[in-house]
Design a protein around this motif. Structure first.
Motif, PDB file in Angstrom:
ATOM      1  N   ASN A  71     -45.097  -6.925  -5.582  1.00  0.00           N
ATOM      2  CA  ASN A  71     -45.333  -8.080  -4.718  1.00  0.00           C
ATOM      3  C   ASN A  71     -46.809  -8.395  -4.588  1.00  0.00           C
ATOM      4  O   ASN A  71     -47.672  -7.528  -4.776  1.00  0.00           O
ATOM      5  CB  ASN A  71     -44.783  -7.799  -3.312  1.00  0.00           C
ATOM      6  CG  ASN A  71     -43.334  -8.184  -3.194  1.00  0.00           C
ATOM      7  OD1 ASN A  71     -43.024  -9.301  -2.836  1.00  0.00           O
ATOM      8  ND2 ASN A  71     -42.454  -7.251  -3.512  1.00  0.00           N
ATOM      9  N   LEU A  72     -47.085  -9.625  -4.203  1.00  0.00           N
ATOM     10  CA  LEU A  72     -48.447 -10.031  -3.867  1.00  0.00           C
ATOM     11  C   LEU A  72     -48.915  -9.284  -2.634  1.00  0.00           C
ATOM     12  O   LEU A  72     -48.105  -8.922  -1.782  1.00  0.00           O
ATOM     13  CB  LEU A  72     -48.484 -11.523  -3.507  1.00  0.00           C
ATOM     14  CG  LEU A  72     -48.263 -12.560  -4.585  1.00  0.00           C
ATOM     15  CD1 LEU A  72     -48.141 -13.933  -3.945  1.00  0.00           C
ATOM     16  CD2 LEU A  72     -49.419 -12.547  -5.564  1.00  0.00           C
ATOM     17  N   ARG A  73     -50.194  -9.129  -2.506  1.00  0.00           N
ATOM     18  CA  ARG A  73     -50.790  -8.619  -1.259  1.00  0.00           C
ATOM     19  C   ARG A  73     -51.370  -9.843  -0.572  1.00  0.00           C
ATOM     20  O   ARG A  73     -52.215 -10.535  -1.144  1.00  0.00           O
ATOM     21  CB  ARG A  73     -51.896  -7.600  -1.576  1.00  0.00           C
ATOM     22  CG  ARG A  73     -52.779  -7.243  -0.382  1.00  0.00           C
ATOM     23  CD  ARG A  73     -52.265  -6.017   0.316  1.00  0.00           C
ATOM     24  NE  ARG A  73     -53.156  -5.434   1.280  1.00  0.00           N
ATOM     25  CZ  ARG A  73     -53.306  -5.871   2.536  1.00  0.00           C
ATOM     26  NH1 ARG A  73     -52.702  -6.943   2.941  1.00  0.00           N
ATOM     27  NH2 ARG A  73     -54.074  -5.213   3.376  1.00  0.00           N
ATOM     28  N   PRO A  74     -50.910 -10.173   0.635  1.00  0.00           N
ATOM     29  CA  PRO A  74     -51.470 -11.332   1.327  1.00  0.00           C
ATOM     30  C   PRO A  74     -52.988 -11.206   1.494  1.00  0.00           C
ATOM     31  O   PRO A  74     -53.515 -10.106   1.663  1.00  0.00           O
ATOM     32  CB  PRO A  74     -50.772 -11.315   2.687  1.00  0.00           C
ATOM     33  CG  PRO A  74     -49.503 -10.584   2.438  1.00  0.00           C
ATOM     34  CD  PRO A  74     -49.842  -9.554   1.402  1.00  0.00           C
ATOM     35  N   ARG A  75     -53.660 -12.346   1.429  1.00  0.00           N
ATOM     36  CA  ARG A  75     -55.111 -12.358   1.625  1.00  0.00           C
ATOM     37  C   ARG A  75     -55.441 -11.898   3.031  1.00  0.00           C
ATOM     38  O   ARG A  75     -54.704 -12.167   3.974  1.00  0.00           O
ATOM     39  CB  ARG A  75     -55.659 -13.778   1.464  1.00  0.00           C
ATOM     40  CG  ARG A  75     -55.680 -14.291   0.066  1.00  0.00           C
ATOM     41  CD  ARG A  75     -56.387 -15.631   0.035  1.00  0.00           C
ATOM     42  NE  ARG A  75     -55.569 -16.660   0.647  1.00  0.00           N
ATOM     43  CZ  ARG A  75     -55.068 -17.709   0.011  1.00  0.00           C
ATOM     44  NH1 ARG A  75     -55.329 -17.886  -1.264  1.00  0.00           N
ATOM     45  NH2 ARG A  75     -54.341 -18.596   0.636  1.00  0.00           N
ATOM     46  N   ASP A  76     -56.578 -11.236   3.156  1.00  0.00           N
ATOM     47  CA  ASP A  76     -57.078 -10.889   4.483  1.00  0.00           C
ATOM     48  C   ASP A  76     -57.615 -12.148   5.153  1.00  0.00           C
ATOM     49  O   ASP A  76     -58.195 -13.005   4.474  1.00  0.00           O
ATOM     50  CB  ASP A  76     -58.200  -9.852   4.386  1.00  0.00           C
ATOM     51  CG  ASP A  76     -57.706  -8.493   3.936  1.00  0.00           C
ATOM     52  OD1 ASP A  76     -56.559  -8.140   4.285  1.00  0.00           O
ATOM     53  OD2 ASP A  76     -58.456  -7.791   3.241  1.00  0.00           O
ATOM     54  N   PRO A  77     -57.441 -12.255   6.462  1.00  0.00           N
ATOM     55  CA  PRO A  77     -58.020 -13.401   7.159  1.00  0.00           C
ATOM     56  C   PRO A  77     -59.542 -13.430   7.004  1.00  0.00           C
ATOM     57  O   PRO A  77     -60.180 -12.384   6.864  1.00  0.00           O
ATOM     58  CB  PRO A  77     -57.636 -13.178   8.627  1.00  0.00           C
ATOM     59  CG  PRO A  77     -56.480 -12.245   8.587  1.00  0.00           C
ATOM     60  CD  PRO A  77     -56.675 -11.397   7.361  1.00  0.00           C
ATOM     61  N   ALA A  78     -60.102 -14.611   7.045  1.00  0.00           N
ATOM     62  CA  ALA A  78     -61.551 -14.776   6.899  1.00  0.00           C
ATOM     63  C   ALA A  78     -62.311 -14.099   8.038  1.00  0.00           C
ATOM     64  O   ALA A  78     -63.498 -13.816   7.909  1.00  0.00           O
ATOM     65  CB  ALA A  78     -61.898 -16.258   6.847  1.00  0.00           C
ATOM     66  N   THR A  79     -61.635 -13.814   9.137  1.00  0.00           N
ATOM     67  CA  THR A  79     -62.289 -13.198  10.301  1.00  0.00           C
ATOM     68  C   THR A  79     -62.595 -11.714  10.090  1.00  0.00           C
ATOM     69  O   THR A  79     -63.307 -11.119  10.887  1.00  0.00           O
ATOM     70  CB  THR A  79     -61.395 -13.331  11.551  1.00  0.00           C
ATOM     71  OG1 THR A  79     -60.121 -12.751  11.266  1.00  0.00           O
ATOM     72  CG2 THR A  79     -61.218 -14.790  11.946  1.00  0.00           C
ATOM     73  N   LEU A  80     -62.077 -11.126   9.016  1.00  0.00           N
ATOM     74  CA  LEU A  80     -62.300  -9.699   8.752  1.00  0.00           C
ATOM     75  C   LEU A  80     -63.699  -9.480   8.176  1.00  0.00           C
ATOM     76  O   LEU A  80     -64.070 -10.089   7.178  1.00  0.00           O
ATOM     77  CB  LEU A  80     -61.251  -9.205   7.754  1.00  0.00           C
ATOM     78  CG  LEU A  80     -60.517  -7.914   8.061  1.00  0.00           C
ATOM     79  CD1 LEU A  80     -59.839  -7.970   9.408  1.00  0.00           C
ATOM     80  CD2 LEU A  80     -59.504  -7.623   6.980  1.00  0.00           C
ATOM     81  N   SER A  81     -64.462  -8.603   8.807  1.00  0.00           N
ATOM     82  CA  SER A  81     -65.807  -8.283   8.318  1.00  0.00           C
ATOM     83  C   SER A  81     -65.692  -7.317   7.132  1.00  0.00           C
ATOM     84  O   SER A  81     -64.655  -6.667   6.957  1.00  0.00           O
ATOM     85  CB  SER A  81     -66.636  -7.643   9.432  1.00  0.00           C
ATOM     86  OG  SER A  81     -66.189  -6.326   9.674  1.00  0.00           O
ATOM     87  N   PRO A  82     -66.760  -7.177   6.330  1.00  0.00           N
ATOM     88  CA  PRO A  82     -66.718  -6.205   5.222  1.00  0.00           C
ATOM     89  C   PRO A  82     -66.417  -4.781   5.703  1.00  0.00           C
ATOM     90  O   PRO A  82     -65.667  -4.054   5.056  1.00  0.00           O
ATOM     91  CB  PRO A  82     -68.117  -6.305   4.612  1.00  0.00           C
ATOM     92  CG  PRO A  82     -68.563  -7.699   4.930  1.00  0.00           C
ATOM     93  CD  PRO A  82     -67.980  -7.995   6.289  1.00  0.00           C
ATOM     94  N   LEU A  83     -66.983  -4.384   6.842  1.00  0.00           N
ATOM     95  CA  LEU A  83     -66.718  -3.045   7.377  1.00  0.00           C
ATOM     96  C   LEU A  83     -65.247  -2.891   7.770  1.00  0.00           C
ATOM     97  O   LEU A  83     -64.627  -1.848   7.512  1.00  0.00           O
ATOM     98  CB  LEU A  83     -67.621  -2.764   8.584  1.00  0.00           C
ATOM     99  CG  LEU A  83     -67.451  -1.393   9.240  1.00  0.00           C
ATOM    100  CD1 LEU A  83     -67.743  -0.272   8.253  1.00  0.00           C
ATOM    101  CD2 LEU A  83     -68.351  -1.272  10.463  1.00  0.00           C
ATOM    102  N   GLU A  84     -64.686  -3.935   8.373  1.00  0.00           N
ATOM    103  CA  GLU A  84     -63.266  -3.886   8.753  1.00  0.00           C
ATOM    104  C   GLU A  84     -62.369  -3.797   7.517  1.00  0.00           C
ATOM    105  O   GLU A  84     -61.357  -3.102   7.536  1.00  0.00           O
ATOM    106  CB  GLU A  84     -62.889  -5.116   9.580  1.00  0.00           C
ATOM    107  CG  GLU A  84     -63.454  -5.100  10.982  1.00  0.00           C
ATOM    108  CD  GLU A  84     -63.217  -6.400  11.723  1.00  0.00           C
ATOM    109  OE1 GLU A  84     -62.885  -6.338  12.918  1.00  0.00           O
ATOM    110  OE2 GLU A  84     -63.353  -7.481  11.103  1.00  0.00           O
ATOM    111  N   ARG A  85     -62.745  -4.485   6.455  1.00  0.00           N
ATOM    112  CA  ARG A  85     -61.957  -4.415   5.212  1.00  0.00           C
ATOM    113  C   ARG A  85     -61.946  -2.988   4.650  1.00  0.00           C
ATOM    114  O   ARG A  85     -60.909  -2.481   4.246  1.00  0.00           O
ATOM    115  CB  ARG A  85     -62.528  -5.372   4.161  1.00  0.00           C
ATOM    116  CG  ARG A  85     -62.278  -6.824   4.451  1.00  0.00           C
ATOM    117  CD  ARG A  85     -62.952  -7.722   3.411  1.00  0.00           C
ATOM    118  NE  ARG A  85     -63.178  -9.043   3.934  1.00  0.00           N
ATOM    119  CZ  ARG A  85     -62.270 -10.008   3.938  1.00  0.00           C
ATOM    120  NH1 ARG A  85     -61.088  -9.793   3.424  1.00  0.00           N
ATOM    121  NH2 ARG A  85     -62.553 -11.197   4.459  1.00  0.00           N
TER     122      ARG A  85
END
Length: 193
Positions: A71-85
């Motif tokens: 399956n696809l992995r849904p995109r992370d919301p734009a509100t996610l910071s690099p550290l949060e990712r």
């Protein structure tokens, strides 16, 4: 919507997430309780239930991993910071590994125990032992490993839950929403107030 989209998880992924998560959390509570019960018959039954649900987690996690790979992995919301990712990715890796390693170390306990008590999975089938050494020291090693890994997993799961709640109530993004309903997330990555 059974399959994942670019914006949200599909029903199958959502069901795997919540069912496995709830069983896993229940296993932590059951594991804690079963070693503190003094009645032998009740303790034996709790151990059998704990082992049965452990094998269920192992089987469902295998199916979940296969479904995830297809399956696809849904995109992370734009509100996610690099550290949060990075933190989210690390937490997910630990939790996925836990879904396999914790049940396997539990299986190793049953397999290495000199008591040789069979595992009756939901009273339907006897699970064979792993081909590992049988001794008190081996059983003690696997018991300690299983307990520490379970508690570590519980701590990471708690952080995972707190992070999802933080995103939902504080950042007001779609991290939690996309794991609650199999639909595309709208409003540019933020949920309505």
């Amino acid at each position: 919507m059974l399959r994942n989209s670019k914006e949200s998880f599909g029903l199958i992924s959502i069901l795997f997430h919540w069912i496995i998560g709830l069983i896993f959390i229940g296993q932590i509570a059951l594991g804690y309780l079963m070693v503190r019960v003094s009645d032998f018959t009740l303790q034996f039954n709790l151990y059998q239930w704990h082992k049965s649900f452990g094998f269920l987690v192992l089987g469902l996690s295998t199916l979940r991993l296969l479904w995830k790979s297809a399956n696809l992995r849904p995109r992370d919301p734009a509100t996610l910071s690099p550290l949060e990712r990075v933190a989210a990715h690390g937490a997910h890796v630990i939790l996925y590994l836990s879904l396999f390693v914790v049940p396997l170390t539990g299986w190793a306990i049953a397999s290495s125990s000199p008591l040789r008590i069979p595992t009756f999975m939901f009273d339907l089938v006897v699970i064979p032992s792993l081909p590992i050494a049988i001794s008190d020291s081996a059983e003690a090693f696997w018991s300690a490993s299983h307990a520490w890994l379970a508690y570590l997993s519980a701590a990471v799961a708690m952080l995972h839950i707190l992070a999802a709640l933080h995103h939902h109530f504080w950042k007001r993004d779609t991290i939690l929403l996309r794991m609650l309903a199999p639909r595309a997330v709208r409003n540019g990555g933020r949920h309505a107030t």
